[in-house]
Design a protein around this motif. Sequence first.
Motif, short mmCIF file in Angstrom:
data_model
loop_
_atom_site.label_atom_id
_atom_site.label_comp_id
_atom_site.label_asym_id
_atom_site.label_seq_id
_atom_site.Cartn_x
_atom_site.Cartn_y
_atom_site.Cartn_z
N HIS A 177 0.85 -1.19 0.00
CA HIS A 177 0.00 0.00 0.00
C HIS A 177 0.89 1.24 0.00
O HIS A 177 2.05 1.19 0.45
CB HIS A 177 -0.92 0.01 1.23
CG HIS A 177 -0.16 0.06 2.52
ND1 HIS A 177 0.35 -1.07 3.16
CD2 HIS A 177 0.24 1.11 3.29
CE1 HIS A 177 1.00 -0.72 4.25
NE2 HIS A 177 0.96 0.61 4.36
N HIS A 178 0.35 2.35 -0.49
CA HIS A 178 1.11 3.61 -0.43
C HIS A 178 1.24 4.02 1.04
O HIS A 178 0.27 3.91 1.80
CB HIS A 178 0.38 4.70 -1.23
CG HIS A 178 1.20 5.93 -1.38
ND1 HIS A 178 1.19 6.94 -0.44
CD2 HIS A 178 2.07 6.32 -2.34
CE1 HIS A 178 2.02 7.90 -0.81
NE2 HIS A 178 2.57 7.54 -1.97
N PRO A 179 2.43 4.49 1.45
CA PRO A 179 2.66 4.80 2.87
C PRO A 179 1.67 5.79 3.48
O PRO A 179 1.48 5.79 4.70
CB PRO A 179 4.08 5.38 2.88
CG PRO A 179 4.72 4.90 1.63
CD PRO A 179 3.64 4.66 0.62
N THR A 180 1.02 6.63 2.65
CA THR A 180 0.08 7.59 3.23
C THR A 180 -1.33 7.01 3.40
O THR A 180 -2.20 7.67 3.98
CB THR A 180 -0.03 8.87 2.36
OG1 THR A 180 -0.51 8.49 1.07
CG2 THR A 180 1.29 9.59 2.24
N GLU A 181 -1.58 5.81 2.90
CA GLU A 181 -2.91 5.21 3.09
C GLU A 181 -3.08 4.81 4.56
O GLU A 181 -2.10 4.59 5.27
CB GLU A 181 -3.08 3.96 2.20
CG GLU A 181 -2.99 4.22 0.71
CD GLU A 181 -4.10 5.10 0.14
OE1 GLU A 181 -5.11 5.31 0.83
OE2 GLU A 181 -3.93 5.58 -0.99
N LYS A 182 -4.35 4.68 4.99
CA LYS A 182 -4.62 4.34 6.40
C LYS A 182 -4.33 2.86 6.63
O LYS A 182 -5.16 2.00 6.30
CB LYS A 182 -6.07 4.67 6.73
CG LYS A 182 -6.38 6.15 6.67
CD LYS A 182 -7.78 6.44 7.23
CE LYS A 182 -8.09 7.91 7.16
NZ LYS A 182 -8.81 8.31 5.95
N GLU A 183 -3.15 2.58 7.22
CA GLU A 183 -2.71 1.19 7.33
C GLU A 183 -3.64 0.36 8.23
O GLU A 183 -3.88 -0.81 7.95
CB GLU A 183 -1.27 1.14 7.84
CG GLU A 183 -0.69 -0.25 7.65
CD GLU A 183 0.80 -0.35 7.92
OE1 GLU A 183 1.53 0.63 7.69
OE2 GLU A 183 1.22 -1.44 8.35
N ASP A 184 -4.18 1.00 9.30
CA ASP A 184 -5.04 0.21 10.20
C ASP A 184 -6.30 -0.27 9.47
O ASP A 184 -6.76 -1.39 9.66
CB ASP A 184 -5.38 1.01 11.47
CG ASP A 184 -5.95 2.39 11.17
OD1 ASP A 184 -5.68 2.91 10.06
OD2 ASP A 184 -6.67 2.93 12.02
N LYS A 185 -6.84 0.58 8.60
CA LYS A 185 -8.04 0.21 7.83
C LYS A 185 -7.69 -0.92 6.85
O LYS A 185 -8.48 -1.85 6.63
CB LYS A 185 -8.57 1.41 7.03
CG LYS A 185 -9.11 2.51 7.90
CD LYS A 185 -10.61 2.36 8.05
CE LYS A 185 -11.16 3.43 8.96
NZ LYS A 185 -12.19 3.02 9.86
N ILE A 186 -6.51 -0.80 6.23
CA ILE A 186 -6.10 -1.84 5.27
C ILE A 186 -5.88 -3.16 6.00
O ILE A 186 -6.32 -4.22 5.54
CB ILE A 186 -4.84 -1.39 4.48
CG1 ILE A 186 -5.18 -0.18 3.60
CG2 ILE A 186 -4.30 -2.52 3.63
CD1 ILE A 186 -4.01 0.45 2.87
N GLN A 187 -5.26 -3.08 7.19
CA GLN A 187 -5.04 -4.31 7.99
C GLN A 187 -6.36 -4.98 8.31
O GLN A 187 -6.48 -6.20 8.22
CB GLN A 187 -4.34 -3.96 9.33
CG GLN A 187 -2.95 -3.41 9.19
CD GLN A 187 -1.91 -4.48 8.85
OE1 GLN A 187 -2.27 -5.62 8.56
NE2 GLN A 187 -0.65 -4.10 8.84
N GLU A 188 -7.35 -4.14 8.66
CA GLU A 188 -8.67 -4.68 9.01
C GLU A 188 -9.28 -5.40 7.80
O GLU A 188 -9.80 -6.50 7.92
CB GLU A 188 -9.56 -3.50 9.43
CG GLU A 188 -10.78 -3.88 10.22
CD GLU A 188 -11.60 -2.63 10.54
OE1 GLU A 188 -11.02 -1.62 10.98
OE2 GLU A 188 -12.82 -2.69 10.29
N LEU A 189 -9.16 -4.75 6.63
CA LEU A 189 -9.72 -5.33 5.40
C LEU A 189 -9.04 -6.64 5.05
O LEU A 189 -9.70 -7.66 4.82
CB LEU A 189 -9.56 -4.31 4.25
CG LEU A 189 -10.01 -4.77 2.87
CD1 LEU A 189 -11.52 -4.96 2.82
CD2 LEU A 189 -9.58 -3.76 1.80
N ILE A 190 -7.71 -6.63 5.01
CA ILE A 190 -7.01 -7.83 4.53
C ILE A 190 -7.05 -8.96 5.56
O ILE A 190 -6.74 -10.10 5.22
CB ILE A 190 -5.56 -7.54 4.08
CG1 ILE A 190 -4.65 -7.17 5.27
CG2 ILE A 190 -5.52 -6.45 3.02
CD1 ILE A 190 -3.18 -7.08 4.88
#
Length: 256
Positions: free
Chosen positions: A38-51
């Motif tokens: 993911h791009h470093p500025t994306e919300k990593e916690d949201k992406i973690q939740e999704l994946i």
Amino acid sequence: MLLEGKTILVMGIRNKWSIAWGVAMSAHENGAKVIFTHHPTEKEDKIQELIGEIPDAKTYPCDVATDEDIEKCLKTIKEEQGQIDGILHSIAHANTEDLRNDFIATSREGFLHASDISAYSLVAVSRIAKEIGLLKPEASIVALTYFGSEKVVEGYNVMGVAKAALETSIQYLAKDLGKEKMRINAISAGPIKTLSAKGIKDFGNILTVVEEKAPLHQNVTTKQVGDVASFLFSNMSSAVTGEVIHVDNGFSIIGV
Ligand SMILES: NC(=O)c1ccc[n+]([C@@H]2O[C@H](COP(=O)([O-])OP(=O)(O)OC[C@H]3O[C@@H](n4cnc5c(N)ncnc54)[C@H](O)[C@@H]3O)[C@@H](O)[C@H]2O)c1
């Protein structure tokens, strides 16, 4: 299953509407191990939740704007995950004003930025992945493109030019990667309501026109795009390289 035993790296996850997510779900359902960047500025916690919906999925920050960042990220992936069988490049960016104004107003900086992130990054990712030994023999790379590279689509502007560069890069990359039996193809997806698509002027109108004119009279889903990507990652497509496959309900064949 089609992708049993394969590991697929999905680059460009943002949220559940991302085409990257549709591809990841299809690859997962077809038996692949899926990892993300993911791009470093994306919300990593949201992406973690999704994946988290995919067992053992992990995401790594990666800004494709520099070779250094790409190399750092792909080396970490190799160390932690080993060699991989496929890469999805699902990344594009243009300055907002270049999607709002007439194409003729595109600045030099805007032209270079769109080309850099949306087209050159595929060349850099392919080269670096090969050089550091991340790719297994017979690996398959898939990128996303759009019809705006072939014909004028109002508002697509500089992104159409960048996608044309991406598609031609795929032909040249296919020639080079073919020496090692690796393949690279693009999917030209029909329009899909994603965060990136929101940047395009009158995008809703584009969706309506596709429903009216495409032979199958509907818009595509990220899952339908994902299923074609799974085919391209699989051994079923072992003789397909350097191609642009339209997944657009037939819209691109219509003339008058
Ligand atoms: N949505 C459509 O209608 C459509 C149609 C055809 C092709 N595409 C292509 O599909 C791909 C995915 O787009 P999407 O529509 O799913 O939107 P999206 O916004 O979900 O995905 C775009 C991704 O690009 C990433 N990105 C931008 N700049 C980056 C950088 N410097 N480094 C790393 N990542 C960066 C964003 O973080 C995001 O994850 C793009 O190549 C897009 O052009 C989209």
